[in-house]
Design a protein around this motif. Sequence first.
Motif, PDB file in Angstrom:
ATOM      1  N   THR A 136      50.137  39.422 -85.749  1.00  0.00           N
ATOM      2  CA  THR A 136      49.111  39.117 -86.751  1.00  0.00           C
ATOM      3  C   THR A 136      49.108  40.087 -87.928  1.00  0.00           C
ATOM      4  O   THR A 136      48.577  39.773 -88.982  1.00  0.00           O
ATOM      5  N   GLY A 137      49.663  41.294 -87.730  1.00  0.00           N
ATOM      6  CA  GLY A 137      49.627  42.314 -88.777  1.00  0.00           C
ATOM      7  C   GLY A 137      48.316  43.075 -88.826  1.00  0.00           C
ATOM      8  O   GLY A 137      48.097  43.900 -89.706  1.00  0.00           O
ATOM      9  N   ASP A 138      47.416  42.810 -87.858  1.00  0.00           N
ATOM     10  CA  ASP A 138      46.110  43.481 -87.818  1.00  0.00           C
ATOM     11  C   ASP A 138      46.232  44.857 -87.186  1.00  0.00           C
ATOM     12  O   ASP A 138      46.993  45.052 -86.233  1.00  0.00           O
ATOM     13  N   VAL A 139      45.453  45.805 -87.700  1.00  0.00           N
ATOM     14  CA  VAL A 139      45.358  47.124 -87.080  1.00  0.00           C
ATOM     15  C   VAL A 139      44.516  46.970 -85.827  1.00  0.00           C
ATOM     16  O   VAL A 139      43.390  46.465 -85.885  1.00  0.00           O
ATOM     17  N   GLU A 176      43.049  57.557 -78.555  1.00  0.00           N
ATOM     18  CA  GLU A 176      43.208  56.264 -79.201  1.00  0.00           C
ATOM     19  C   GLU A 176      41.836  55.624 -79.332  1.00  0.00           C
ATOM     20  O   GLU A 176      41.075  55.562 -78.364  1.00  0.00           O
ATOM     21  N   VAL A 177      41.504  55.170 -80.528  1.00  0.00           N
ATOM     22  CA  VAL A 177      40.221  54.532 -80.789  1.00  0.00           C
ATOM     23  C   VAL A 177      40.487  53.090 -81.203  1.00  0.00           C
ATOM     24  O   VAL A 177      41.251  52.835 -82.135  1.00  0.00           O
ATOM     25  N   GLU A 178      39.870  52.162 -80.477  1.00  0.00           N
ATOM     26  CA  GLU A 178      40.026  50.748 -80.796  1.00  0.00           C
ATOM     27  C   GLU A 178      39.400  50.442 -82.157  1.00  0.00           C
ATOM     28  O   GLU A 178      38.396  51.048 -82.544  1.00  0.00           O
ATOM     29  N   PHE A 179      39.984  49.492 -82.869  1.00  0.00           N
ATOM     30  CA  PHE A 179      39.511  49.164 -84.216  1.00  0.00           C
ATOM     31  C   PHE A 179      38.048  48.727 -84.225  1.00  0.00           C
ATOM     32  O   PHE A 179      37.321  49.017 -85.166  1.00  0.00           O
ATOM     33  N   GLU A 180      37.600  48.054 -83.159  1.00  0.00           N
ATOM     34  CA  GLU A 180      36.203  47.600 -83.135  1.00  0.00           C
ATOM     35  C   GLU A 180      35.205  48.751 -83.012  1.00  0.00           C
ATOM     36  O   GLU A 180      34.008  48.556 -83.216  1.00  0.00           O
ATOM     37  N   ASN A 181      35.674  49.974 -82.712  1.00  0.00           N
ATOM     38  CA  ASN A 181      34.792  51.148 -82.657  1.00  0.00           C
ATOM     39  C   ASN A 181      34.694  51.868 -83.998  1.00  0.00           C
ATOM     40  O   ASN A 181      34.075  52.919 -84.093  1.00  0.00           O
TER      41      ASN A 181
END
Length: 94
Positions: A31-34, A52-57
């Motif tokens: 998808t090319g999403d981070v 590692e930090v998930e993008f939703e955080n």
Amino acid sequence: MHAKQFFGITVLDKNVKAVGKVEDIDIDTETGDVTSLIISLNKGLFSNDAIEVEFENIDTIGDYILLDTEIVKEEEVEEEDEEPEKVTVEVEEE
């Protein structure tokens, strides 16, 4: 924002406490999403600890990256576990 602009940005937790800097990013190749950021922690000169930090955080991205979570370093947890030192104060009466 281009991917290379993420590198070196200071990351703050929800208490606006600096926890580290962006060291790397993880991108979904389909998808090319981070999907997440790798953050090198502010621990010491020769330390290479990272999380590692998930993008939703991530709450906000700008001059800083503000997380919606609190990051507690190991040394802070150890300090909290220790019993406080007792101090005796003598007061002179006038």
